[in-house]
Motif scaffolding. Structure first.
Motif, mmCIF file in Angstrom:
data_model
loop_
_atom_site.group_PDB
_atom_site.id
_atom_site.type_symbol
_atom_site.label_atom_id
_atom_site.label_comp_id
_atom_site.label_asym_id
_atom_site.label_seq_id
_atom_site.Cartn_x
_atom_site.Cartn_y
_atom_site.Cartn_z
ATOM 1 N N SER A 204 -9.751 14.023 2.638
ATOM 2 C CA SER A 204 -9.981 15.460 2.810
ATOM 3 C C SER A 204 -8.864 16.145 3.598
ATOM 4 C CB SER A 204 -11.318 15.695 3.523
ATOM 5 O OG SER A 204 -11.300 15.131 4.830
ATOM 6 N N ALA A 205 -7.848 15.391 3.988
ATOM 7 C CA ALA A 205 -6.767 15.947 4.809
ATOM 8 C C ALA A 205 -5.545 16.270 3.959
ATOM 9 C CB ALA A 205 -6.384 14.963 5.907
ATOM 10 N N ARG A 206 -4.829 17.302 4.372
ATOM 11 C CA ARG A 206 -3.514 17.631 3.818
ATOM 12 C C ARG A 206 -2.486 17.516 4.936
ATOM 13 N NH1 ARG A 206 -3.161 23.175 0.611
ATOM 14 N NH2 ARG A 206 -0.996 22.438 0.531
ATOM 15 N N VAL A 207 -1.356 16.871 4.641
ATOM 16 C CA VAL A 207 -0.340 16.628 5.653
ATOM 17 C C VAL A 207 0.869 17.510 5.381
ATOM 18 C CG1 VAL A 207 1.048 14.895 6.835
ATOM 19 C CG2 VAL A 207 -1.143 14.241 5.814
ATOM 20 N N PHE A 208 1.366 18.136 6.438
ATOM 21 C CA PHE A 208 2.533 19.010 6.353
ATOM 22 C C PHE A 208 3.617 18.410 7.257
ATOM 23 C CE2 PHE A 208 -1.260 21.341 5.468
ATOM 24 C CZ PHE A 208 -0.937 22.186 4.407
ATOM 25 N N HIS A 209 4.709 17.964 6.636
ATOM 26 C CA HIS A 209 5.724 17.209 7.350
ATOM 27 C C HIS A 209 6.887 18.088 7.797
ATOM 28 C CE1 HIS A 209 4.141 13.171 6.335
ATOM 29 N NE2 HIS A 209 3.755 13.735 5.201
ATOM 30 N N GLN B 261 8.178 -0.793 6.567
ATOM 31 C CA GLN B 261 7.585 -1.314 5.337
ATOM 32 C C GLN B 261 6.333 -0.530 4.964
ATOM 33 O OE1 GLN B 261 7.357 -5.259 6.921
ATOM 34 N NE2 GLN B 261 9.108 -6.019 5.756
ATOM 35 N N LEU B 262 5.520 -0.190 5.965
ATOM 36 C CA LEU B 262 4.332 0.619 5.694
ATOM 37 C C LEU B 262 4.724 2.010 5.216
ATOM 38 C CD1 LEU B 262 2.153 -0.445 8.757
ATOM 39 C CD2 LEU B 262 1.837 -1.139 6.374
ATOM 40 N N LEU B 263 5.745 2.583 5.828
ATOM 41 C CA LEU B 263 6.231 3.889 5.408
ATOM 42 C C LEU B 263 6.701 3.866 3.962
ATOM 43 C CD1 LEU B 263 7.146 6.812 6.073
ATOM 44 C CD2 LEU B 263 9.270 5.837 6.956
ATOM 45 N N LEU B 264 7.329 2.752 3.561
ATOM 46 C CA LEU B 264 7.849 2.615 2.197
ATOM 47 C C LEU B 264 6.779 2.187 1.195
ATOM 48 C CD1 LEU B 264 11.214 0.899 3.133
ATOM 49 C CD2 LEU B 264 10.988 3.117 1.996
ATOM 50 N N GLY B 265 5.592 1.844 1.669
ATOM 51 C CA GLY B 265 4.505 1.462 0.776
ATOM 52 C C GLY B 265 4.392 -0.023 0.513
ATOM 53 N N ASP B 266 5.172 -0.848 1.219
ATOM 54 C CA ASP B 266 5.045 -2.297 1.080
ATOM 55 C C ASP B 266 3.967 -2.752 2.059
ATOM 56 O OD1 ASP B 266 5.264 -5.015 0.809
ATOM 57 O OD2 ASP B 266 7.418 -5.125 1.265
ATOM 58 N N LEU B 267 2.707 -2.575 1.654
ATOM 59 C CA LEU B 267 1.607 -2.767 2.582
ATOM 60 C C LEU B 267 1.357 -4.238 2.908
ATOM 61 C CD1 LEU B 267 -0.943 -0.060 1.395
ATOM 62 C CD2 LEU B 267 1.128 0.153 2.779
ATOM 63 N N THR B 268 1.596 -5.120 1.956
ATOM 64 C CA THR B 268 1.372 -6.540 2.231
ATOM 65 C C THR B 268 2.301 -7.029 3.328
ATOM 66 O OG1 THR B 268 0.630 -6.951 -0.038
ATOM 67 C CG2 THR B 268 1.380 -8.852 1.242
ATOM 68 N N ALA B 269 3.593 -6.781 3.172
ATOM 69 C CA ALA B 269 4.559 -7.208 4.193
ATOM 70 C C ALA B 269 4.377 -6.412 5.478
ATOM 71 C CB ALA B 269 5.982 -7.044 3.664
ATOM 72 N N GLY B 270 4.077 -5.117 5.337
ATOM 73 C CA GLY B 270 3.958 -4.265 6.508
ATOM 74 C C GLY B 270 2.813 -4.665 7.416
ATOM 75 N N SER C 109 -0.349 18.496 10.901
ATOM 76 C CA SER C 109 1.099 18.587 11.079
ATOM 77 C C SER C 109 1.631 17.217 11.484
ATOM 78 C CB SER C 109 1.451 19.622 12.149
ATOM 79 O OG SER C 109 0.928 19.251 13.410
ATOM 80 N N ALA C 110 2.798 16.844 10.969
ATOM 81 C CA ALA C 110 3.346 15.509 11.237
ATOM 82 C C ALA C 110 4.860 15.591 11.348
ATOM 83 C CB ALA C 110 2.944 14.528 10.134
ATOM 84 N N PHE D 69 1.419 5.368 4.364
ATOM 85 C CA PHE D 69 1.407 4.115 3.606
ATOM 86 C C PHE D 69 2.080 4.256 2.237
ATOM 87 C CE2 PHE D 69 -2.596 3.881 6.237
ATOM 88 C CZ PHE D 69 -2.063 3.049 7.207
ATOM 89 N N GLY D 70 3.246 4.889 2.237
ATOM 90 C CA GLY D 70 3.991 5.041 0.995
ATOM 91 C C GLY D 70 3.759 6.352 0.285
ATOM 92 N N SER D 71 2.857 7.176 0.789
ATOM 93 C CA SER D 71 2.606 8.494 0.214
ATOM 94 C C SER D 71 2.996 9.552 1.237
ATOM 95 C CB SER D 71 1.122 8.652 -0.146
ATOM 96 O OG SER D 71 0.344 8.839 1.031
ATOM 97 N N ASP D 72 2.922 10.819 0.835
ATOM 98 C CA ASP D 72 3.220 11.885 1.788
ATOM 99 C C ASP D 72 1.940 12.509 2.341
ATOM 100 O OD1 ASP D 72 2.317 13.199 -0.435
ATOM 101 O OD2 ASP D 72 4.005 14.589 -0.591
ATOM 102 N N GLN D 73 0.817 11.834 2.113
ATOM 103 C CA GLN D 73 -0.464 12.344 2.591
ATOM 104 C C GLN D 73 -1.120 11.334 3.534
ATOM 105 O OE1 GLN D 73 -1.609 15.579 2.169
ATOM 106 N NE2 GLN D 73 0.521 15.733 1.472
ATOM 107 N N ALA D 74 -2.445 11.357 3.658
ATOM 108 C CA ALA D 74 -3.166 10.492 4.602
ATOM 109 C C ALA D 74 -4.230 9.718 3.835
ATOM 110 C CB ALA D 74 -3.797 11.330 5.712
ATOM 111 N N PRO D 75 -3.899 8.560 3.284
ATOM 112 C CA PRO D 75 -4.853 7.819 2.449
ATOM 113 C C PRO D 75 -6.172 7.486 3.135
ATOM 114 C CG PRO D 75 -2.643 6.921 2.201
ATOM 115 C CD PRO D 75 -2.590 7.905 3.329
ATOM 116 N N CYS D 76 -6.163 7.336 4.463
ATOM 117 C CA CYS D 76 -7.425 7.040 5.155
ATOM 118 C C CYS D 76 -8.358 8.236 5.170
ATOM 119 C CB CYS D 76 -7.147 6.584 6.587
ATOM 120 S SG CYS D 76 -6.500 4.900 6.701
ATOM 121 N N TYR D 77 -7.814 9.446 4.936
ATOM 122 C CA TYR D 77 -8.594 10.677 5.006
ATOM 123 C C TYR D 77 -8.344 11.527 3.761
ATOM 124 C CZ TYR D 77 -8.532 9.258 9.931
ATOM 125 O OH TYR D 77 -8.640 8.542 11.102
#
Length: 658
Positions: free
Chosen positions: A620-625, A327-336, A601-602, A610-618
Motif C-alpha cells: 500500500s506504500a508508494r516510494v519517492f526517491h 546485493q539486496l538493492l540489486l535484487g539478488d535476494l538469495t546472496a543478499g 520519502s527515501a 529488494f531490486g524494485s523502486d518501491q516497498a515490497p513489504c508494504y
C-alpha cells in the motif's frame, strides 16, 4: 609494512636493555625457549640484524592495528617502559637485589604465557590470546603493557566491558601513559560515547599535538556529532602537514559523505587510493559512494576488491554487510540475505546476542509440526518490516506446530491480535556497551523449542524473489474499535482528507541526518489546499511545529495518544487516516504494515526495495526517491502532486484544466 615513524617490531634480547633509542626493526621476536636465564624475561627492542638464534619472528603487520602503537612505543622506551615489569628485580631492566630462583621461575612462566598470548594475537586467535595473557597476569598483575594487549584481545571479541576494565588496569599502573588515554578514547568512539572520546583525544593531543592518528580520530568524533565544519578545519591543518597520508584524505571524504556531499567525497577517496591503491577502507567508502550515485553494480565490484586480503574480523564483517546491502538493492535476494547474516558476527558493531532455545534454524530445516521461536531484531521499524514473513512461518509450521514470537514490548498487543495462532511475548534486552543481549521468558517449565531464529533470517527461505512477497493489504491488524474512535475524533477536528505527517527520526546523529528532509522543504505538501495535516512526529517536535505555524502551516496534534509508546493505538490512528507521509521510521513502517496508504520519502541507495523502486513489504506504500542526498525539493513536489491526484482528484483535474 612499516607503520608511522618506521619503528615496527618488538624483541627479546638480554643485552640490549637501556635508555637509548634502539634501531628500526620489522618483527616482534619472541624466544622459542622461555626456560632461559632470567634476564630474558625483559621484553625490549633490539637492533636490526641482532642475533635471532632460538627466536620466533612475527611481523608487526600481523598484529591488530590497536596493538601496533604500543609495540612502537617500546622502541622509544627505557627500563621503565611498558614491558619492564616482566624483568625480574636485580636483572637488566630491573632494580634491587638479585632475585631468588623461585621468582625467576615465576617470571619465566609469565613470559612463556605472554609469548603464547602475543602469538595468538598475531594470528587473530583472540580467545586464545586473552586466555594466555590473563594467565600471565595471574603471575604478574603489574604489567600495563599486558593489560593493554588483553584489552585489545577482549575488544576484538566484542567483550567491551572486559576491554574497558583491562584498559582501566593499564591506566592505574601507568597513569602518565597517554597512550592508554588514546586507546580508551578509540574504544569510546567505537561504542558511540562521543563526548567521552572527544575529551580523551583532546587530552592526548594536549601532550602530543602533532599526533596525526589521534587528530584523525578526533576529526571522526566531530563528524559523528554533525560538527562537519570543525572536522574539516581540523583535517585541513593535519593534511597540510601530512599530505602523503591516505588515511587523512579518507577521513575528509567521510566527513563530506556524511554531510550529504557524496560526489564531493569521491575526490578525496580517489586521492587516498592514489596514495595507497591497497587502502581497503577508502575503496569501501568509494564503493558506497558509487552505490548512492546510482551505480550499485560498480559499487559491488569495488567492494569485492576492497575485501581482498582483509584479515581483521571487524573489517571483514563490515564489508560482508555492505556487499549484502548492495546485493539486496540489486535484487539478488538469495546472496543478499545470506550475506546479511554477517550482522551477527561477534566483531560487528552493535551486535545482538540471543538466548538460544533449541537449535538455531537454518533454511534447509523442515518446520512442519515443530515449535519455533522467532526473535524480533534491530530497530522498531525493522522489527515491523521483517514481521512481513511471520505468516509464512505459521504456514510452514502447520497446525501441529507452535510459534512463539518474542517482540519489543510495545508491539505485543498489536502482534498478538495480528497473529492469533502464535504466542506473542515481550523479549527482554540488556545492553553492555556495544552488545545487546536479548532473551525471553517462556515460563517455567518452558515448552520444548525445536528451533529459534532472528526474524530477518527467515527471509533466506521465504523471500528469495520479489514474487514471494505478498501483494495484498497489510499483515498487522489494528483494533477496529480504536479505528472507529479515531475516525470520529478526526471528523470532529475539521474536514478532511486527513493526512498524517512526520519528517524525522529520533536518532539524527551522524550520517543518519542526510536521510531526512528538513520540515521547511515540505512546503509543496503542506501548502496543498483542502488537506487536514495530522502530526505523527514522535520525536521532539515543538520547535519544528512552532516554525510551521509561523509559516502558516497547520499541523494538528491528536489528543490522548503517546505517539512513541502506544503503538497499538498508533496503528489504529494510521488506519483511520486517508494517508501517511514521511521517511522510513517506526511510524511509517506501522502504517504500511496495517495496509494504510503511505507516501514514503527515501534517500538514494535504499536496499529495502529488494531490486524494485518501491516497498515490497508494504504493497500500500508508494516510494519517492531523492536522486542525491540533500536534493529533496523534487521529492516533495512529487509527493504533493501524488497527494493531489489520489486524495483530491477533482481539484487536481480542475487545476490541470486551467
Amino acid at each position: 609494512m612499516v607503520d608511522g615513524d618506521g619503528v615496527g617490531a618488538v624483541g627479546l634480547d638480554l643485552h640490549r636493555i637501556g635508555a637509548r633509542r634502539l634501531g628500526s626493526v620489522e618483527n616482534v621476536v619472541l624466544p622459542c625457549d622461555p626456560a632461559t636465564p632470567a634476564g630474558k624475561a625483559a621484553l625490549i627492542l633490539f637492533r636490526q640484524g641482532a642475533s635471532r638464534r632460538r627466536c620466533l619472528a612475527i611481523p608487526v603487520k600481523d598484529f591488530p592495528v590497536q596493538s601496533r602503537p604500543a609495540l612502537k612505543e617500546l622502541a622509544r622506551g627505557t627500563t621503565s617502559g611498558p614491558l619492564a615489569a616482566l624483568a625480574p628485580t636485580g636483572e637488566p631492566g630491573g632494580a634491587g637485589a638479585k632475585p631468588s630462583a623461585k621468582p625467576q621461575a615465576g617470571h619465566r612462566k609469565a613470559l612463556s604465557r605472554m609469548k603464547t598470548g602475543l602469538e595468538a594475537l598475531a594470528r587473530q586467535d583472540y580467545p586464545t590470546a586473552s586466555t594466555h595473557i590473563q594467565r600471565a597476569l595471574e603471575l604478574d598483575a603489574r604489567n600495563p603493557f599486558a593489560w593493554r594487549m588483553l584489552a585489545i584481545a577482549f575488544e576484538k571479541q566484542g567483550e567491551f566491558a572486559k576491554a574497558f576494565s583491562a584498559y582501566e588496569s593499564a591506566a592505574r599502573l601507568a597513569p602518565d601513559d597517554v597512550a592508554v588515554v588514546r586507546d580508551v578514547g578509540q574504544l569510546a568512539q567505537r561504542l558511540g560515547k562521543l563526548e567521552l572520546a572527544e575529551k580523551l583525544f583532546r587530552r592526548f593531543l594536549a601532550g602530543d599535538p602533532g599526533n596525526e592518528e589521534v587528530a584523525n580520530s578526533l576529526a571522526c568524533v566531530l563528524r559523528d556529532q554533525n560538527r562537519y565544519d570543525e572536522a574539516i578545519a581540523l583535517l585541513r591543518d593535519i593534511i597540510n602537514a601530512n599530505p602523503e597520508r591516505p588515511v587523512l584524505w579518507n577521513t575528509l571524504g567521510s566527513v563530506l559523505s556524511d554531510s550529504g556531499d557524496v560526489a564531493g567525497a569521491m575526490v578525496f577517496y580517489d586521492e587516498a587510493l592514489r596514495l595507497d591503491p591497497g587502502f581497503h577502507k577508502a575503496r569501501h567508502n568509494r564503493a558506497y559512494c558509487l552505490t548512492v550515485l546510482g551505480e550499485p553494480q560498480k559499487g559491488l565490484e569495488e567492494m569485492e576488491i576492497a575485501s581482498q586480503g582483509l584479515t581483521d574480523p571487524r573489517e571483514i564483517s563490515t564489508i560482508r554487510l555492505a556487499q549484502a546491502f548492495n546485493q539486496l538493492l540489486l535484487g539478488d535476494l538469495t546472496a543478499g540475505f545470506e550475506g546479511y547474516e554477517a550482522r551477527f558476527d561477534a566483531s560487528s558493531d552493535g551486535v545482538v546476542r540471543f538466548k538460544a532455545f533449541g537449535q538455531r534454524w537454518a533454511p534447509e530445516d523442515d518446520l512442519r509440526g515443530k515449535n519455533l521461536l522467532i526473535y524480533g531484531e534491530q530497530g522498531l521499524g525493522d522489527e515491523v518490516l521483517f514481521a512481513n514473513v511471520v505468516n509464512d512461518a505459521l504456514d510452514a509450521i502447520g497446525p501441529e506446530g507452535r510459534l512463539f514470537l518474542a517482540v519489543e514490548p510495545r508491539l505485543v498487543t498489536l502482534f498478538q491480535r495480528s497473529f492469533p495462532r502464535a504466542a506473542v511475548l515481550a523479549y527482554k534486552g540488556v545492553r553492555q556497551f556495544d552488545t545487546l543481549f536479548r532473551t525471553v521468558d517462556l515460563g517455567d517449565p518452558h515448552p520444548s523449542i525445536d528451533f529459534w531464529t532472528p526474524v530477518a533470517s527467515l527471509f533466506r527461505r521465504f523471500r528469495t524473489t520479489l514474487a514471494a512477497f505478498p501483494r495484498d493489504g497489510g499483515f498487522l491488524v489494528p483494533d477496529s474499535r480504536r479505528v472507529a474512535h479515531w475516525r470520529q475524533v478526526l471528523q470532529e477536528s475539521g474536514s478532511g482528507p486527513y493526512v498524517g505527517l512526520l519528517w524525522k527520526s529520533m536518532n539524527m546523529a551522524g550520517a543518519r541526518r542526510r536521510h531526512y528532509s528538513p520540515l521547511e522543504l515540505w512546503r509543496p505538501v503542506l501548502e496543498t489546499p483542502g488537506v487536514r495535516f495530522i502530526n505523527l512526529q514522535y520525536a521532539d517536535a515543538e520547535e519544528d511545529l512552532a516554525a510551521a505555524r509561523a509559516r502558516g502551516w497547520d499541523i494538528w496534534t491528536p489528543p490522548g495518544i503517546d505517539l512513541k509508546k502506544d503503538l497499538d493505538d498508533l496503528a489504529a490512528l494510521c488506519s483511520a487516516l486517508d494517508a501517511v507521509m514521511g521517511p522510513s521510521t517506526a511510524t511509517t513502517n506501522v502504517a504500511g504494515a496495517v495496509g494504510a496508504r503511505v507516501f514514503l520519502s527515501a534517500g538514494p541507495g535504499s536496499w529495502t526495495g529488494f531490486g524494485s523502486d518501491q516497498a515490497p513489504c508494504y504493497p500500500s506504500a508508494r516510494v519517492f526517491h531523492a536522486r542525491q542526498f540533500g536534493q529533496w525539493e523534487p521529492v516533495m513536489q512529487q509527493m504533493a502532486d501524488a497527494l493531489g491526484q489520489e486524495l483530491l482528484p477533482d481539484r487536481h483535474d480542475a487545476r490541470i484544466a486551467v
